[in-house]
Design an enzyme around this catalytic site. Structure first.
Site, PDB file in Angstrom:
ATOM      1  CD  GLN A 195      -2.765  -1.145   2.485  1.00  0.00           C
ATOM      2  OE1 GLN A 195      -2.235  -1.515   3.527  1.00  0.00           O
ATOM      3  NE2 GLN A 195      -4.027  -0.786   2.432  1.00  0.00           N
TER       4      GLN A 195
ATOM      5  CG  HIS B  86      -3.656   2.300  -2.182  1.00  0.00           C
ATOM      6  ND1 HIS B  86      -3.586   2.392  -0.803  1.00  0.00           N
ATOM      7  CD2 HIS B  86      -4.735   1.518  -2.442  1.00  0.00           C
ATOM      8  CE1 HIS B  86      -4.581   1.687  -0.270  1.00  0.00           C
ATOM      9  NE2 HIS B  86      -5.275   1.157  -1.239  1.00  0.00           N
TER      10      HIS B  86
ATOM     11  CB  CYS C 104      -0.360  14.803 -19.331  1.00  0.00           C
ATOM     12  SG  CYS C 104      -1.196  16.316 -19.876  1.00  0.00           S
TER      13      CYS C 104
ATOM     14  CB  SER D 270      -4.053  -1.692  10.734  1.00  0.00           C
ATOM     15  OG  SER D 270      -4.474  -0.959   9.596  1.00  0.00           O
TER      16      SER D 270
ATOM     17  CE  LYS E 120       6.520  -1.038  18.383  1.00  0.00           C
ATOM     18  NZ  LYS E 120       7.244   0.236  18.139  1.00  0.00           N
TER      19      LYS E 120
END
Length: 265
Positions: free
Chosen positions: A7, A25, A33, A145, A169
């Site tokens: 992402q 993304h 352009c 997450s 984490k």
């Protein structure tokens, strides 16, 4: 590595040498352009972005200058202006001018190749995921997450027979991977690579010295990893997990408290 779904939009994976990357993304690697759809490398618009200027498409600007020069009227007697009939409307003329002023057209606006909020994602995501699900044999989830689509939906498309490992984490409680390794991701990766005897680049190599295998004390700790009971969850340095989650997997779990340092008189 079959595919790295990310992402991130900063293209750091490419800088690190990872080639099999799919930017869910988009990324700043390219820019397009908005008028002529010409695509260029992100490095082309980087100087304008860093200097706080709006990146513009040079061919479109040149075409606009040419059209403006050719459409200028020849000198002569000015033609009298015709009076316009007033038209009934629900809004005033000042409203129209305000709307035009608030959304002026910028010729040759260069848009980075990223998906902004509210924009539809590329259809290539579904096609790429469908192709990869037939070849994947292990899914590793690192540092997320899993709350943002479409990455949060990848697990639902992977066959249940494919093992899943979460390296994070904090725990993600709305999924149930086969293995959960909680702590600082870099530390966990170093630990795994050491056990697998994979040699990672080190700071010594960055200083021009040859690459070497890291010593056990550089990647291992006497305290970690710590398994939660007999569960599939292991704690490493830096792990942050709620007490209910920890007690769910290890009823005897207690959080270690740091002792206060004594003040010197």
């Amino acid at each position: 590595l079959l595919r790295n779904y990310t992402q991130n939009i900063d293209s750091l994976e490419l800088v690190a040498g990872v080639t099999q990357v799919y930017h869910c993304h988009g990324s700043f690697a390219t820019a397009t352009c908005m008028d002529c759809k010409r695509e260029v490398s992100g490095a082309v618009i980087k100087p304008a972005v860093l200097s706080g200027k709006i990146p513009r498409c040079q061919p479109c600007l040149e075409a606009e200058a040419t059209n403006t020069a050719s459409s200028q009227p020849k000198r002569g007697k000015p033609k009298p202006k015709k009076k316009k009939k007033a038209r009934a409307s629900n809004h005033t003329e000042s409203d129209d001018s305000d709307n035009e002023a608030s959304h002026p057209h910028i010729t040759g606006l260069m848009k980075p190749g990223i998906t902004f909020f509210g924009e539809p994602l590329s259809s290539s995501f579904d096609a790429q995921l469908w192709a990869d699900r037939a070849e994947v044999d292990l899914l590793v989830i690192i540092g997320t997450s899993l709350k943002v689509r479409p990455v949060s939906e990848i697990l639902a498309h992977i066959p249940h027979s494919i093992p899943q490992i979460l390296i994070n984490k904090t725990p993600i409680e709305h999924i149930n991977p086969d293995i959960v390794l909680l702590g600082e991701c870099d530390k966990i990766i170093e630990y795994l690579c050491h056990d697998l005897e994979w040699v990672l680049p080190s700071r010594i190599e960055e200083r021009g010295q040859p690459r070497r295998k890291r010593r056990p004390e550089e990647v291992q700790s006497a305290e970690y990893p710590r398994r939660l009971g007999a569960s599939h969850v292991w704690m490493f340095e830096g792990a942050k997990l709620p007490m209910p989650y920890a007690r769910k997997h290890d009823p005897s779990f207690t959080r270690e408290r740091k002792t206060k340092k004594q003040r010197l008189n």
